[in-house]
Design an enzyme around this catalytic site. Structure first.
Site, mmCIF file in Angstrom:
data_model
loop_
_atom_site.group_PDB
_atom_site.id
_atom_site.type_symbol
_atom_site.label_atom_id
_atom_site.label_comp_id
_atom_site.label_asym_id
_atom_site.label_seq_id
_atom_site.Cartn_x
_atom_site.Cartn_y
_atom_site.Cartn_z
ATOM 1 N N VAL A 221 2.269 -62.395 13.306
ATOM 2 C CA VAL A 221 0.984 -62.810 12.713
ATOM 3 C C VAL A 221 1.519 -63.922 11.510
ATOM 4 O O VAL A 221 2.049 -63.751 10.832
ATOM 5 C CB VAL A 221 0.227 -61.662 12.374
ATOM 6 C CG1 VAL A 221 -1.041 -62.405 11.724
ATOM 7 C CG2 VAL A 221 0.039 -60.763 13.330
ATOM 8 N N LYS B 264 -3.795 -62.502 17.204
ATOM 9 C CA LYS B 264 -3.397 -62.190 15.887
ATOM 10 C C LYS B 264 -4.228 -61.396 14.923
ATOM 11 O O LYS B 264 -4.027 -60.470 14.235
ATOM 12 C CB LYS B 264 -2.841 -63.494 15.458
ATOM 13 C CG LYS B 264 -1.699 -64.272 15.533
ATOM 14 C CD LYS B 264 -1.609 -65.535 15.215
ATOM 15 C CE LYS B 264 -0.475 -66.502 15.912
ATOM 16 N NZ LYS B 264 -0.428 -67.957 15.757
ATOM 17 N N ALA C 45 21.012 -62.238 24.714
ATOM 18 C CA ALA C 45 20.932 -62.762 26.195
ATOM 19 C C ALA C 45 19.971 -63.856 26.433
ATOM 20 O O ALA C 45 18.948 -64.124 25.577
ATOM 21 C CB ALA C 45 20.108 -61.456 26.708
ATOM 22 N N GLU D 286 1.571 -73.372 21.874
ATOM 23 C CA GLU D 286 2.224 -72.310 22.718
ATOM 24 C C GLU D 286 2.763 -73.083 24.100
ATOM 25 O O GLU D 286 2.250 -74.121 24.340
ATOM 26 C CB GLU D 286 1.123 -71.458 22.942
ATOM 27 C CG GLU D 286 0.547 -70.336 21.963
ATOM 28 C CD GLU D 286 2.024 -69.645 21.370
ATOM 29 O OE1 GLU D 286 2.281 -68.807 22.043
ATOM 30 O OE2 GLU D 286 1.972 -69.866 20.230
ATOM 31 N N GLY E 25 3.351 -66.532 11.513
ATOM 32 C CA GLY E 25 4.909 -67.055 11.184
ATOM 33 C C GLY E 25 5.387 -66.458 9.823
ATOM 34 O O GLY E 25 5.595 -65.199 9.752
ATOM 35 N N GLU F 72 6.343 -58.333 11.953
ATOM 36 C CA GLU F 72 5.797 -59.471 10.906
ATOM 37 C C GLU F 72 5.640 -60.944 11.429
ATOM 38 O O GLU F 72 4.769 -61.857 11.073
ATOM 39 C CB GLU F 72 6.884 -59.418 9.638
ATOM 40 C CG GLU F 72 6.479 -60.191 8.498
ATOM 41 C CD GLU F 72 5.186 -59.718 7.919
ATOM 42 O OE1 GLU F 72 5.203 -58.432 7.421
ATOM 43 O OE2 GLU F 72 4.022 -60.395 8.185
ATOM 44 N N ALA G 201 19.869 -55.587 1.750
ATOM 45 C CA ALA G 201 19.823 -54.830 2.927
ATOM 46 C C ALA G 201 20.818 -53.604 2.671
ATOM 47 O O ALA G 201 20.660 -52.516 2.895
ATOM 48 C CB ALA G 201 20.051 -55.148 4.185
ATOM 49 N N LYS H 13 2.938 -61.741 19.718
ATOM 50 C CA LYS H 13 1.627 -61.214 19.372
ATOM 51 C C LYS H 13 0.920 -60.700 20.504
ATOM 52 O O LYS H 13 -0.113 -59.791 20.664
ATOM 53 C CB LYS H 13 0.879 -62.149 18.509
ATOM 54 C CG LYS H 13 0.767 -63.619 19.417
ATOM 55 C CD LYS H 13 1.593 -64.479 18.591
ATOM 56 C CE LYS H 13 1.797 -65.640 19.320
ATOM 57 N NZ LYS H 13 2.520 -66.991 18.920
ATOM 58 N N ILE I 97 4.246 -66.043 6.821
ATOM 59 C CA ILE I 97 3.349 -65.475 5.789
ATOM 60 C C ILE I 97 3.714 -64.067 5.869
ATOM 61 O O ILE I 97 3.267 -63.241 7.011
ATOM 62 C CB ILE I 97 2.130 -66.011 5.886
ATOM 63 C CG1 ILE I 97 1.722 -67.356 5.861
ATOM 64 C CG2 ILE I 97 1.200 -65.260 4.731
ATOM 65 C CD1 ILE I 97 0.245 -67.667 6.171
HETATM 66 N N1 HSE Z 1 1.100 -71.731 18.807
HETATM 67 C C1 HSE Z 1 1.022 -70.953 17.507
HETATM 68 C C2 HSE Z 1 0.181 -71.879 16.374
HETATM 69 C C3 HSE Z 1 2.366 -70.713 17.064
HETATM 70 O O1 HSE Z 1 -0.216 -73.014 16.844
HETATM 71 O O2 HSE Z 1 -0.081 -71.530 15.303
HETATM 72 C C4 HSE Z 1 2.510 -69.455 16.271
HETATM 73 O O3 HSE Z 1 2.100 -68.362 16.780
#
Ligand code: HSE
Length: 436
Positions: free
Chosen positions: A132, A205, A43, A190, A134, A129, A33, A105, A136
């Protein structure tokens, strides 16, 4: 050099991972960086828990607005989720001149147009980033790595929970409900797992990917969304006998008449690499004119994989924040005044191929009637499989694979077939993509 100062809004799984990876790899990250990146404020409503994670050198507050109001903070990382308070705080942070990193997302897929416009006006960056797939780096790949290309389509396994469920159902013959419980226990799902199993998370996504692939505004409301709750194990088995696997795909394609944007279960040839992406892993295929087909694979969720994406954004902002805003990489890959107004297609305008399963009376002429209806709707058959009727059974299952046809034609044929007295149960229809 003075560190870039970061404030975290929320320190759950991803926030903790971000803090820990930043600490563990701080030397390596600083070498990239050009200056240190430090989380100096957090927070969280649970201040005691937050303080126990970050130690005494980081200021922990319960009111996120104290971070936004702090002139020392350069970047706000929003890890709260949802569209409520998160949206308000992101807009306030932008208005206060902070750069924003978010893994949210849902927020961007639904309110992205408003948020990116506000950021553009303020000359700040909103980086996503982590929103979408995670860990990747698919946003980076679509927005920068493939920038020479005219992208034609993308298709991804972008929800780990549903991929885990489908993999376990196929591998172990387990029932949907039992596997869902496992996925929740493993922390993939989720907070509201209906977002996973009904395809909503994947639709958020793919909406973001579609926007940066084709330079169209984010339009989650135009996405066709169908989850995996109605999928039956027998279809997974029949698909396998025909050389296919069933995956929940997020698909977006550029066609002559507009953009397809859809999430639904899909038969994919078992020989494709993406068909072999198992468990909670994610993968995205992108087909573009110059490079051909590329495939991106990795962990789509989890503390450190998602932190990897958050920190990549922190490094990008650290490198670019002094650059003239007009010379930065545009939020949605295309310059704001060069966005396309290509229409998003309705699902009945989509052209694809199909798997059909019909429970029919085991009588002469039934197959002829069914194929006659398909021919009448101009639908060409690719393969037919008939289950042998069991001892004493007067019915059987007909499995039909079709070639491509408009979904409107298929809807018409399905309605007609369903009227036949020899069709004994609701017909199962699953879309099929060859991805070649
Ligand atoms: N609930 C999401 C999944 C987590 O199962 O891919 C990551 O967005």
């Amino acid at each position: 050099m003075k560190p870039i100062q970061v404030g975290l809004l929320g320190i759950g799984t991803v926030g903790r991972g971000t803090f820990e990876v930043l600490q563990r790899n701080q030397e390596e990250i600083q070498r990239r960086a050009g200056r240190p990146i430090q989380i100096t404020m957090v927070a969280d409503l649970d201040t005691a828990r937050a303080q126990s994670i970050v130690g005494n050198h980081v200021q922990v507050v319960s009111d996120a607005r104290q971070i936004i109001a702090n002139p020392e903070i350069d970047i706000v990382v929003e890890l709260i989720g949802g569209y409520g308070v998160a949206k308000q705080l992101v807009l306030e942070a932008i208005a206060a001149g902070k750069h924003v990193v978010t893994a949210n997302k849902a927020l961007l897929a639904v309110h992205g147009t408003e948020i990116f416009a506000a950021a553009h006006q303020q000359g700040v960056m909103v980086a996503f980033e982590a929103a979408v797939a995670g860990g990747i780096p698919i946003i980076k790949a679509l927005r920068e790595g493939l920038t020479a290309n005219r992208i034609q389509w993308l298709a991804g396994i972008i929800n780990g929970t549903t991929n885990f469920i489908l993999s376990e159902m196929r591998d172990k013959g387990l029932a949907f409900d039992d596997v869902l419980k496992q996925a929740q226990a493993l922390g993939y799902a989720e907070a509201d797992p209906t977002f996973d199993i009904e395809g909503v998370d994947a639709a958020h996504k793919v909406t973001l990917m579609s926007s940066i692939a084709f330079g169209v505004p984010v339009q989650f409301d135009k996405a066709y969304v169908e989850g995996i709750t109605k999928l039956e194990s027998q279809d997974i088995r029949y698909a396998e006998q025909l050389g296919y696997r069933i995956k929940l795909l997020g698909i977006s394609k550029r066609t002559a008449s507009g953009i397809e944007l859809r999430v639904h279960p899909c038969l994919v040839p078992a020989k494709r690499l993406i068909a072999n992406v198992e468990g909670a892993m994610n993968a995205v295929m992108v087909h573009a004119d110059a490079v051909g087909t590329t495939l991106y694979y990795g962990k789509g969720a989890g503390s450190e994989p998602t932190a990897s994406a958050v920190i990549a954004d922190l490094v990008d902002i650290t490198r670019l924040h002094t650059v003239d805003p007009l010379n930065r990489v545009p939020h949605l890959a295309f310059q704001p005044d060069a966005m396309s107004d290509l229409p998003m297609l309705r699902m009945d305008q989509v052209v694809t191929s199909y798997y059909l399963r019909l429970r029919v009376a085991d009588q002469a002429g039934v197959l002829a009637k069914v194929t006659g209806i398909l021919a009448g709707s101009d639908i060409s058959i690719d393969a037919v499989l008939q289950r042998e009727a069991g001892e004493g059974e007067s019915y059987t299952d007909l499995i039909i694979l079709t070639h491509d046809c408009p979904e409107a034609h298929m809807n018409q044929a399905l309605a007609e077939m369903q009227q036949l007295t020899t069709v004994l149960a609701p017909i199962t229809r699953i879309r099929k993509e060859e991805l070649n």
